[in-house]
Design a protein around this motif. Structure first.
Motif, short mmCIF file in Angstrom:
data_model
loop_
_atom_site.label_atom_id
_atom_site.label_comp_id
_atom_site.label_asym_id
_atom_site.label_seq_id
_atom_site.Cartn_x
_atom_site.Cartn_y
_atom_site.Cartn_z
N PHE A 199 -15.50 2.18 93.93
CA PHE A 199 -15.44 3.03 92.70
C PHE A 199 -16.58 3.92 92.65
O PHE A 199 -17.66 3.23 92.49
N SER A 200 -16.39 5.14 92.69
CA SER A 200 -17.50 6.13 92.36
C SER A 200 -17.44 7.25 91.54
O SER A 200 -16.28 7.43 91.03
N SER A 201 -18.30 8.19 91.16
CA SER A 201 -17.84 9.09 90.26
C SER A 201 -16.93 10.00 90.76
O SER A 201 -17.05 10.59 91.88
N GLY A 202 -16.00 10.38 89.77
CA GLY A 202 -14.89 11.50 90.17
C GLY A 202 -14.95 12.82 90.11
O GLY A 202 -14.24 13.47 90.49
N GLY A 203 -15.85 13.20 89.16
CA GLY A 203 -15.85 14.69 89.02
C GLY A 203 -15.00 15.26 87.89
O GLY A 203 -14.41 14.22 87.06
N SER A 204 -14.47 16.46 87.83
CA SER A 204 -13.53 16.87 86.45
C SER A 204 -12.35 16.71 86.78
O SER A 204 -11.51 16.53 85.62
N PHE A 205 -11.64 16.29 87.97
CA PHE A 205 -10.33 16.22 88.25
C PHE A 205 -9.60 14.72 88.34
O PHE A 205 -8.64 14.32 88.38
N ALA A 206 -10.57 13.75 88.32
CA ALA A 206 -10.39 12.42 88.48
C ALA A 206 -11.25 11.54 87.71
O ALA A 206 -12.51 11.84 87.97
N LYS A 207 -10.96 10.56 87.27
CA LYS A 207 -11.84 9.44 86.71
C LYS A 207 -12.87 9.23 87.71
O LYS A 207 -14.08 9.05 87.62
N GLY A 262 -17.59 6.57 104.36
CA GLY A 262 -16.67 7.56 104.39
C GLY A 262 -16.41 7.52 102.70
O GLY A 262 -16.80 6.91 101.76
N ASN A 263 -15.67 8.63 102.26
CA ASN A 263 -15.29 8.84 100.92
C ASN A 263 -14.06 9.77 100.71
O ASN A 263 -13.67 10.65 101.65
N ILE A 264 -13.21 9.35 99.73
CA ILE A 264 -12.12 10.44 99.39
C ILE A 264 -12.22 10.71 98.03
O ILE A 264 -12.78 10.11 97.02
N PHE A 265 -12.16 12.19 97.71
CA PHE A 265 -12.22 12.81 96.72
C PHE A 265 -11.15 13.62 96.14
O PHE A 265 -10.39 14.46 96.80
N LYS A 270 -11.09 22.90 91.68
CA LYS A 270 -12.51 23.29 91.69
C LYS A 270 -12.68 24.50 92.85
O LYS A 270 -13.56 25.40 92.55
N PHE A 271 -12.07 24.38 93.96
CA PHE A 271 -12.28 25.52 94.70
C PHE A 271 -11.28 26.46 94.81
O PHE A 271 -11.64 27.73 95.05
N PHE A 290 -3.76 22.27 94.43
CA PHE A 290 -4.46 21.14 94.11
C PHE A 290 -5.03 20.46 95.34
O PHE A 290 -4.24 20.34 96.48
N MET A 291 -6.36 20.28 95.45
CA MET A 291 -6.87 20.16 96.73
C MET A 291 -7.61 18.66 96.47
O MET A 291 -8.01 18.10 95.66
N GLY A 292 -7.74 18.06 97.98
CA GLY A 292 -8.62 16.66 97.82
C GLY A 292 -9.25 16.73 99.28
O GLY A 292 -9.27 17.46 100.05
#
Ligand code: ATP
Ligand code: MG
Length: 418
Positions: A199-207, A262-265, A270-271, A290-292
Motif C-alpha cells: 500500500f502506498s499513497s493514492g493521490g486525489s482519486f483513491a486512498k 511495479g505499481n498500479i495507480f 486527473k489527466f 476515468f483512468m488508471g
C-alpha cells in the motif's frame, strides 16, 4: 549459439566504476555495457534476457485485454503544459532539448499526457469503453543518482499500461484484476516469493495506490511486511490509521528494504479533465473518462533478479528468463573425436528446440570454462569430457545445485526436450 562466436567476453576484474552488484556481474559476464552513468546497452546475452522478460509481460498484458502500441519518446510541450507538468518545478527529472528549428521537445519520462491526447482521436462514446492500452518502451529521467546499475537508470525500459473506463466502478474491476495479473507476472519471472503488494499513497482519486515491492537488502525503499497476509505498507504511508484501515497489526509488521518492480495507480480524471478526454453516455450526456496507470520496470527487474539470486560464483537465472536453458561445455583436451561428438550433441539439442550456449572454445582451460559458466548463470550445465564419456555420457548440474549427475546422451535429450 557457439560461444567461440559470441563477440562478448567475460572478465574477472570487477569494473571500478560500478558499485552495484547487478551492474558488476552483468558487465563482467558480458550482458550489458555502460555508455554513461545510468544508461546501458544490452549485448546479445542481455538482450535475450530482456526479451524473455518482455515476452512474459506482453503475454500477460494481452491476456488481460491490453492492446499494445509504441509511442514516441519525443514529447510535445503543449500537451504537458495543459496539465502543468512541463514545468521543471513540478517535474524535476525532465530531459528537454531545443529544436534547431526553434521550440522545445521533451524526452518522455512517462506517457499519461500524450496517450490521453492521442485516444481523443479515437474514443468518444460509451461504446468505445473500456479500453486498456500499453507499451514496452524506453523512458528518460534525469535522475540525480545513477549508481545502482539497472535498478535506477537515466534511460530505462518500462511497460506502461493505461486504462480508460466509464467511471470509478468500471475502473475498479480492471484495477483489481491487475493485482492478480501482476502477481502472475512476478511469479513467472521467478521473483514471486519475494514480491509483496504494498500500500502506498493514492493521490486525489483513491486512498491508496499499490506498489509491487521485491524484498532485497540493496532495495531503495523501506516497507513494512506482514508475511502471513502477504501484504506490505510503504514507509511513506505507515501510520496507525493506515494500518487499521487495511486491517493490519503493527506487532506483526517487519521493516525491510525492497525495490519497487511495479505499481498500479488510480488516476481518475486527473489527466482526462485538463486534456478534455470525454465520452458520451447512452443519454447523450458527456463525462470525463476515468483512468488508471499500471507500470512495470523491465530493466530494473533484470537487475533485481541478478541481485536476488547471485552467489559467489556469479549470476543464477531462473529458467523463465535465462538467456539459454543449457550451457554445454566441451572439455575435449585436444581430442578431435570428442569435440566432434560434442558438436553433434549440440546440434541434436538445437534440433529439438533446446536453447543451448555451446562452449566450443578450444584454447580455454576447463577451469576457465567452469568459472565462465558460473558467472554467466545458465540454469543447466552439461559437461562432455573424456571422464564423462568413460562414466557413460555427460555430467549434468543445475547452476544452483551442488551435485552433478552422469546421464546418457539420450536421457539428456529427453530431459531438455521442449
Ligand atoms: P521510483 O519510486 O523507483 O522512482 P516511480 O514511483 O517513479 O519509481 P513509475 O514512474 O511509476 O515509478 O515507474 C514504473 C516502474 O518503472 C517503477 O515501478 C519501477 O519499477 C520502474 N522505474 C522507475 N524509475 C526507474 C528508473 N530510473 N530506472 C529503472 N526503473 C525505473
Ligand atoms: Mg515510487
Amino acid at each position: 549459439m557457439k560461444q567461440s562466436q559470441l563477440f562478448t567476453k567475460t572478465r574477472h576484474e570487477i569494473p571500478t566504476d560500478e558499485v552495484a552488484k547487478n551492474a558488476q556481474l552483468l558487465v563482467r559476464a558480458g550482458y550489458i555495457h555502460k555508455e554513461v552513468a545510468g544508461a546501458y546497452s544490452f549485448l546479445p546475452l542481455g538482450l535475450r534476457v530482456l526479451s524473455k522478460i518482455n515476452n512474459i509481460i506482453r503475454e500477460e498484458m494481452n491476456s488481460a485485454g491490453g492492446q499494445e502500441i509504441y509511442m514516441t519518446a519525443l514529447q510535445n510541450p503543449e500537451t504537458w503544459q495543459a496539465t502543468g507538468r512541463w514545468d521543471d518545478k513540478v517535474v524535476d527529472n525532465w530531459f528537454k532539448s531545443e529544436l534547431k528549428a526553434g521550440g522545445q521537445v521533451g524526452f518522455g519520462f512517462t506517457h499519461e499526457e500524450p496517450l490521453t491526447a492521442l485516444v481523443k482521436h479515437h474514443i468518444s462514446s460509451y461504446r468505445d469503453l473500456p479500453v486498456f492500452i500499453y507499451q514496452i518502451q524506453t523512458k528518460f529521467r534525469n535522475e540525480m543518482r545513477a549508481k545502482s546499475g539497472l535498478l535506477r537508470g537515466r534511460e530505462f525500459l518500462m511497460k506502461d499500461l493505461y486504462s480508460f473506463s466509464r467511471g470509478e466502478a468500471e475502473h475498479q474491476i480492471f484495477y483489481d484484476k491487475m493485482k492478480e495479473v501482476y502477481n502472475r507476472v512476478y511469479e513467472r519471472l521467478g521473483i514471486g516469493e519475494k514480491t509483496f503488494i504494498t500500500f502506498s499513497s493514492g493521490g486525489s482519486f483513491a486512498k491508496f495506490s499499490h506498489e509491487f515491492q521485491t524484498i532485497m537488502p540493496s532495495g531503495e525503499d523501506s516497507i513494512y511486511v506482514d508475511y502471513d497476509k502477504k501484504l506490505a505498507v510503504n514507509e511513506e504511508v505507515y501510520t496507525d490509521e493506515v494500518l487499521s484501515n487495511i486491517g493490519l497489526d503493527k506487532n506483526k509488521m517487519q521493516k525491510v528494504n525492497a525495490a519497487e518492480v511495479g505499481n498500479i495507480f488510480t488516476l481518475g480524471t486527473k489527466f482526462s479533465k485538463p486534456l478534455d478526454l470525454v465520452y458520451t453516455d447512452e443519454k447523450g450526456a458527456t463525462h470525463p473518462i476515468f483512468m488508471g496507470s499500471y507500470g512495470i520496470g523491465l530493466s530494473r527487474i533484470m537487475g533485481v533478479i541478478v541481485e536476488l539470486f547471485a552467489d559467489d560464483g556469479g549470476i543464477v537465472w531462473p529458467e523463465s528468463v535465462a538467456p539459454f536453458k543449457v550451457h554445454l561445455l566441451s572439455l575435449d583436451g585436444g581430442d578431435d573425436e570428442l569435440q566432434k561428438e560434442a558438436e553433434e550433441f549440440y546440434i541434436s539439442l538445437c534440433k529439438r528446440g533446446v536453447e543451448v550456449l555451446f562452449d566450443d572454445r578450444r584454447d580455454i582451460s576447463a577451469g576457465e570454462k567452469f568459472s565462465d559458466a558460473d558467472l554467466i548463470g545458465i540454469p543447466w550445465r552439461v559437461v562432455m569430457s573424456k571422464r564423462s564419456r568413460e562414466a557413460g555420457g555427460v555430467e549434468v548440474k543445475a547452476r544452483n545445485g551442488a551435485e552433478s549427475t552422469v546421464m546418457s546422451i539420450e536421457e539428456v535429450l529427453n530431459k531438455f526436450n521442449s
